[in-house]
Write a protein that holds these residues in place. Sequence first.
Motif, mmCIF file in Angstrom:
data_model
loop_
_atom_site.group_PDB
_atom_site.id
_atom_site.type_symbol
_atom_site.label_atom_id
_atom_site.label_comp_id
_atom_site.label_asym_id
_atom_site.label_seq_id
_atom_site.Cartn_x
_atom_site.Cartn_y
_atom_site.Cartn_z
ATOM 1 N N MET A 19 0.822 -1.161 0.089
ATOM 2 C CA MET A 19 -0.020 -0.712 -0.321
ATOM 3 C C MET A 19 0.836 1.348 0.052
ATOM 4 O O MET A 19 1.062 2.113 -0.540
ATOM 5 C CB MET A 19 -1.079 -0.429 1.401
ATOM 6 N N ASP A 20 1.822 1.591 0.327
ATOM 7 C CA ASP A 20 2.920 2.833 0.877
ATOM 8 C C ASP A 20 3.137 2.258 -0.454
ATOM 9 O O ASP A 20 4.753 2.751 -1.328
ATOM 10 C CB ASP A 20 3.945 1.686 1.733
ATOM 11 N N GLU A 21 2.224 3.334 -1.507
ATOM 12 C CA GLU A 21 2.377 3.530 -2.998
ATOM 13 C C GLU A 21 2.638 4.843 -3.244
ATOM 14 O O GLU A 21 1.635 5.463 -2.756
ATOM 15 C CB GLU A 21 2.505 2.847 -3.854
ATOM 16 N N GLU A 22 2.123 5.512 -4.700
ATOM 17 C CA GLU A 22 1.750 6.214 -4.866
ATOM 18 C C GLU A 22 0.746 6.743 -6.599
ATOM 19 O O GLU A 22 1.335 5.554 -7.026
ATOM 20 C CB GLU A 22 3.000 7.631 -5.115
ATOM 21 N N TYR A 23 -0.547 7.254 -6.084
ATOM 22 C CA TYR A 23 -1.563 6.786 -6.927
ATOM 23 C C TYR A 23 -1.541 8.304 -8.016
ATOM 24 O O TYR A 23 -1.516 8.870 -6.922
ATOM 25 C CB TYR A 23 -2.356 5.746 -6.260
ATOM 26 N N ASP A 24 -2.435 7.313 -8.789
ATOM 27 C CA ASP A 24 -3.169 8.925 -9.108
ATOM 28 C C ASP A 24 -4.571 9.099 -8.699
ATOM 29 O O ASP A 24 -4.933 10.537 -8.632
ATOM 30 C CB ASP A 24 -3.404 8.257 -10.853
ATOM 31 N N ALA A 25 -4.982 8.182 -7.947
ATOM 32 C CA ALA A 25 -6.050 8.401 -7.601
ATOM 33 C C ALA A 25 -6.632 7.030 -6.521
ATOM 34 O O ALA A 25 -6.510 6.018 -6.537
ATOM 35 C CB ALA A 25 -7.531 8.388 -8.402
ATOM 36 N N ILE A 26 -7.249 7.521 -5.872
ATOM 37 C CA ILE A 26 -7.224 6.234 -4.559
ATOM 38 C C ILE A 26 -8.956 6.490 -4.836
ATOM 39 O O ILE A 26 -9.502 7.776 -3.668
ATOM 40 C CB ILE A 26 -6.983 6.836 -3.108
ATOM 41 N N VAL A 27 -9.697 5.571 -4.199
ATOM 42 C CA VAL A 27 -11.066 5.784 -4.290
ATOM 43 C C VAL A 27 -11.299 4.916 -3.285
ATOM 44 O O VAL A 27 -11.151 3.562 -3.077
ATOM 45 C CB VAL A 27 -11.644 4.961 -5.539
ATOM 46 N N LEU A 28 -12.125 5.680 -2.275
ATOM 47 C CA LEU A 28 -12.888 4.675 -1.215
ATOM 48 C C LEU A 28 -14.431 4.332 -0.833
ATOM 49 O O LEU A 28 -14.929 5.180 -1.754
ATOM 50 C CB LEU A 28 -12.258 5.971 0.047
ATOM 51 N N GLY A 29 -14.288 3.373 -1.018
ATOM 52 C CA GLY A 29 -15.866 2.139 -0.800
ATOM 53 C C GLY A 29 -16.153 1.728 -2.301
ATOM 54 O O GLY A 29 -15.428 2.222 -2.465
ATOM 55 N N THR A 30 -16.567 0.986 -2.053
ATOM 56 C CA THR A 30 -17.177 0.277 -3.240
ATOM 57 C C THR A 30 -18.548 0.120 -3.580
ATOM 58 O O THR A 30 -19.059 -1.195 -3.956
ATOM 59 C CB THR A 30 -16.733 -1.218 -2.598
ATOM 60 N N GLY A 31 -19.287 1.326 -3.058
ATOM 61 C CA GLY A 31 -20.465 1.151 -3.669
ATOM 62 C C GLY A 31 -20.237 1.551 -5.053
ATOM 63 O O GLY A 31 -19.964 1.173 -6.350
ATOM 64 N N GLY A 47 -0.432 1.740 10.455
ATOM 65 C CA GLY A 47 0.711 2.292 9.924
ATOM 66 C C GLY A 47 1.012 2.575 8.773
ATOM 67 O O GLY A 47 1.930 3.439 8.435
ATOM 68 N N GLU A 48 0.028 2.527 7.437
ATOM 69 C CA GLU A 48 0.894 2.232 6.042
ATOM 70 C C GLU A 48 0.074 3.903 5.603
ATOM 71 O O GLU A 48 -1.018 4.018 6.312
ATOM 72 C CB GLU A 48 0.237 1.036 4.804
ATOM 73 N N THR A 49 1.000 3.980 4.719
ATOM 74 C CA THR A 49 0.199 5.465 3.994
ATOM 75 C C THR A 49 0.124 4.764 2.529
ATOM 76 O O THR A 49 1.332 5.152 1.594
ATOM 77 C CB THR A 49 1.019 7.136 4.731
ATOM 78 N N ALA A 50 -0.792 5.755 1.686
ATOM 79 C CA ALA A 50 -0.390 5.856 0.028
ATOM 80 C C ALA A 50 -0.509 6.601 0.109
ATOM 81 O O ALA A 50 -1.711 7.698 0.142
ATOM 82 C CB ALA A 50 -1.924 4.631 -0.614
ATOM 83 N N ARG A 51 0.059 7.294 -0.935
ATOM 84 C CA ARG A 51 -0.194 8.579 -1.771
ATOM 85 C C ARG A 51 -0.412 8.742 -2.984
ATOM 86 O O ARG A 51 -0.889 8.104 -3.399
ATOM 87 C CB ARG A 51 1.459 9.037 -1.720
ATOM 88 N N CYS A 52 -1.369 10.060 -2.936
ATOM 89 C CA CYS A 52 -2.412 10.056 -4.472
ATOM 90 C C CYS A 52 -2.105 11.803 -4.791
ATOM 91 O O CYS A 52 -1.675 12.688 -4.249
ATOM 92 C CB CYS A 52 -3.261 9.586 -4.548
ATOM 93 N N LYS A 53 -2.642 11.896 -5.963
ATOM 94 C CA LYS A 53 -2.542 13.829 -6.526
ATOM 95 C C LYS A 53 -4.666 13.231 -6.320
ATOM 96 O O LYS A 53 -5.449 15.017 -5.899
ATOM 97 C CB LYS A 53 -2.591 13.380 -7.805
ATOM 98 N N GLN A 54 -5.643 12.528 -5.290
ATOM 99 C CA GLN A 54 -6.689 12.669 -5.542
ATOM 100 C C GLN A 54 -7.898 11.830 -5.287
ATOM 101 O O GLN A 54 -7.082 10.676 -4.989
ATOM 102 C CB GLN A 54 -8.008 12.707 -7.548
#
Length: 441
Positions: free
Chosen positions: A1-13, A271-278
């Motif tokens: 999970m400790d990576e950088e992403y363009d987007a993180i989406v929270l929730g699977t609605g 203790g994990e952090t995922a970085r993103c732009k959005q």
Amino acid sequence: MDEEYDAIVLGTGLKECFLSGMLSVSGKKVLHMDSNKYYGRESASITPLQELFAKFGLPAPDESFGRGKDWNVDLIPKFLMANGQLIKMLIYTGAIRYLEFKSIEGSYVYQKGQIHKVPATEQEALMSDLMSLWDKIRFRNFLNYVQNWDDNDPTTWRDLNPQVATMHQVFVYFGLNANIAEFTGHALALHGDDSYLQRPAEETLRRIKLYKASLDRYGKSPYLYPKYGLDELHYGFARLSAIYGGTYILDKPIDEIIMENGKAVGVRSGGETARCKQVYCDPSFVPGKSKKIYQVIHCICLMDHPLPGTKDALSSQLIIPQRQVNRNSDIYISVVSYTNQVAPKGWFIATVSTKVETANPEAEIWPALVLLGPLKQKIVRVSDYYRPKEDGTDSQLFISQSYDATTHFETTCLDVLDIFRRGTGEDFDILWGRGIENDIL
């Protein structure tokens, strides 16, 4: 999970799954997370039946309900318009290959104390008791006008300018009385209240053209429904995102959306952090950043018979226009059954939904419940409808709206497409085909 992403989406609605798939197809590196062990959140489909009963604090179902694993009950059931936005999104992205659909057998409207079938053929229209012979002639003239109308071709407008003339003025122009106008606006254009009458007519004309185009594809009704329930849509877009490099993580606590200088830049889980732009999410992840607009009531009804008055249709939709029951908004009934692979043989799932207008929501849906006949089980839930306070372009935190009471996906798709536009600065280019067979049944 400790990576950088363009987007993180929270929730699977459903909305978040749609967005995750669309962003992945558009070349974005996406991380999709949910704290639940299952897909769906508020829009989940629950199986087995024992789990549904436990979720709402009910005693375990007895043997008369059949095998629990044969049930798959949508908490927020919706149908797809056969020529609508969601079908186009499924075909364009390729997610359609993971799904099977079945046409809903009939569309109905409640008027003057009776259930009437919305005509699906010219012969049905001629035989319908919704209107007199002279009214049918006027109505046919109106439908011919709609069919030929092109908002980019003023020669098709006749003496009306639909960009200026209200829908009420159009109805008056064609001599359509209040009952026909109500049937047209609510059962064909699928407006949820009468406010459309004072808006420019072009919106309603587009909606009627969509209904007709959807009806023409398969003939019984304009609606489709996935075999095995709406969860299949979650899975379809999840598979799509994975194929395009997206990462899914379920049962992952979401402790914090990290903001720096007013912008969303990541998500922390333990203790994990995922970085993103959005960041994209539903309102439940960001309390205080959305405003409660109203409430919606859904009543899930388990029955051992079809909806009375539909000639034993195994699946159907019934709309009760607001004026018929002295309300400010329509009441919707959707019915699916064992033929849709969501219930044991001989069983039906009817869901009544509407916008809450009083302090007694269950009393508001009573006119719909009495139309269903005897019920084996009734489950009532009232949920809040939230709308984000900001559009997210400054914070890069994009929040979806809650699900409304309608039984179709058009409003859901409009919200998703609008979020995508705000998040990427581009329209999601929905094209027919992309090398995929258009006949999806």
